[in-house]
Scaffold this active site. Structure first.
Site, PDB file in Angstrom:
ATOM      1  CD1 TRP A  61     106.182  -4.679 131.568  1.00 31.27           C
ATOM      2  CD2 TRP A  61     105.058  -5.110 133.451  1.00 31.27           C
ATOM      3  NE1 TRP A  61     106.950  -4.259 132.620  1.00 31.27           N
ATOM      4  CE2 TRP A  61     106.286  -4.507 133.795  1.00 31.27           C
ATOM      5  CE3 TRP A  61     104.174  -5.472 134.476  1.00 31.27           C
ATOM      6  CZ2 TRP A  61     106.648  -4.259 135.118  1.00 31.27           C
ATOM      7  CZ3 TRP A  61     104.531  -5.223 135.795  1.00 31.27           C
ATOM      8  CH2 TRP A  61     105.761  -4.620 136.102  1.00 31.27           C
ATOM      9  CE  LYS A  62     104.218  -6.173 123.449  1.00 34.24           C
ATOM     10  NZ  LYS A  62     104.428  -6.458 122.054  1.00 34.24           N
ATOM     11  N   GLY A 106     108.412  -6.709 118.564  1.00 34.79           N
ATOM     12  CA  GLY A 106     108.635  -8.084 118.997  1.00 34.79           C
ATOM     13  C   GLY A 106     109.431  -8.918 118.018  1.00 34.79           C
ATOM     14  CB  SER A 131     113.020  -4.551 118.427  1.00 37.62           C
ATOM     15  OG  SER A 131     112.115  -5.572 118.032  1.00 37.62           O
ATOM     16  N   GLY A 136     109.168  -6.231 124.980  1.00 39.49           N
ATOM     17  CA  GLY A 136     109.988  -7.338 125.490  1.00 39.49           C
ATOM     18  C   GLY A 136     111.049  -6.950 126.505  1.00 39.49           C
TER      19      GLY A 136
HETATM   20  C1  PEP Z   1     105.329  -2.844 122.068  1.00 40.06           C
HETATM   21  O1  PEP Z   1     104.694  -3.782 122.486  1.00 40.06           O
HETATM   22  O2  PEP Z   1     104.807  -1.724 122.056  1.00 40.06           O
HETATM   23  C2  PEP Z   1     106.702  -3.069 121.598  1.00 40.06           C
HETATM   24  C3  PEP Z   1     107.319  -2.084 121.022  1.00 40.06           C
HETATM   25  O3  PEP Z   1     107.234  -4.325 121.793  1.00 40.06           O
HETATM   26  P1  PEP Z   1     108.795  -4.745 121.598  1.00 40.06           P
HETATM   27  O4  PEP Z   1     109.613  -3.732 122.356  1.00 40.06           O
HETATM   28  O5  PEP Z   1     108.884  -6.113 122.192  1.00 40.06           O
HETATM   29  O6  PEP Z   1     109.080  -4.703 120.149  1.00 40.06           O
END
Ligand code: PEP
Length: 255
Positions: free
Chosen positions: A10-11, A173, A212, A234
């Site tokens: 979730w960052k 991201g 992603s 995300g």
């Molecule tokens: C991540 O933060 O590890 C990541 C893969 O982000 P996203 O899925 O948004 O690319």
């Protein structure tokens, strides 16, 4: 056969209330024990509340970072034992955002991973090349060096508990996912290097893909022989979207 592992990173998103709301909406989707491991990594501030909500569920709690130190005068840091105390079973280390923005080196990641093992927590160790490195044809060199450095202190007898995440920085991201074939090439390379380091245990180490991952691309990625899971940023912020990712085998349906 490696058990798939789908983890939500979730960052720096969600207050405690928002995190609890997610769990309330997400848990009904994973009520029955499934054949995958599901992991939520909320920010530190929500670990306790989310952990309490997850108690008795099949979903595991994870932290997004940890201090390599056991305790002491390290203002703002969180020790492995404190995470274990909150029920964390996993912790992410070496995420590319921490490497790029907070100076985490391979050596520091190695110390964090060792400290986690000592506290009984499984590290999810992230590696991945930048776009510049890929375009310069340096992907495998970079991955090999990150792997060797970041896993330098993993006890051989605990290697099978390790989770590795291959996260090409250019795919995080950005909405730009590595093709399943391209991701598989990197995963196969990492597995060879793991075998050189840990022998037969390499076949039991799970390697997640991250970058992603969405409900509509997860199945194709998971169909690759060396892709054993996903680390999701995300798309993991929305309970319904993450539930569809967790149920990648049934085209996103939970029943
Ligand atoms: C991540 O933060 O590890 C990541 C893969 O982000 P996203 O899925 O948004 O690319």
């Amino acid at each position: 056969m490696r058990r798939a592992i789908l983890a939500a990173n979730w960052k720096m998103y969600k207050t405690t209330g928002e995190a609890e709301d997610f769990v309330a909406r997400f848990l009904p989707h994973v009520a029955r024990a499934d054949d995958v491991d599901v992991v939520l990594a909320p920010p530190f501030t929500a670990l306790d509340r989310v952990g309490r909500r997850l108690a008795g569920s099949p979903v595991a709690l994870a932290a997004q970072n940890v201090s390599p130190e056991a305790e002491g005068a390290f203002t703002g840091e969180v020790a492995p034992r404190m995470l274990a105390d909150l029920g964390c079973r996993y912790a992410i280390v070496g995420h590319s955002e921490r490497r790029a923005l907070f100076g985490d080196t391979d050596a520091r990641v190695a110390r964090k991973a060792a400290a986690l093992f000592a506290a009984g927590i499984r590290p999810i160790v992230c590696v991945g090349e930048t776009l510049e490195q890929r375009e310069a044809g340096r992907t495998l060199e970079v991955l090999g060096s990150q792997l060797a450095g970041s896993l330098a202190q993993v006890p051989a007898e605990r290697a099978a508990e390790l989770v590795l995440a291959y996260e090409p920085v250019w795919a995080i991201g950005t909405g730009r996912t590595a093709t399943p074939e391209l991701a598989q090439q990197a995963h196969a390379f990492l597995r060879v290097r793991l075998a050189e380091r840990f022998g037969a245990a390499a076949e039991r180490i799970r390697i997640q893909y991250g970058g992603s991952v969405k409900p509509d691309n997860v199945s194709a990625l998971m169909a690759q022989p060396d892709i054993d899971g996903a680390l999701v940023g995300g798309a993991s912020l929305d309970p319904e979207a993450f539930a569809r990712i967790v149920h990648f085998r049934t085209g996103g349906k939970s029943a």
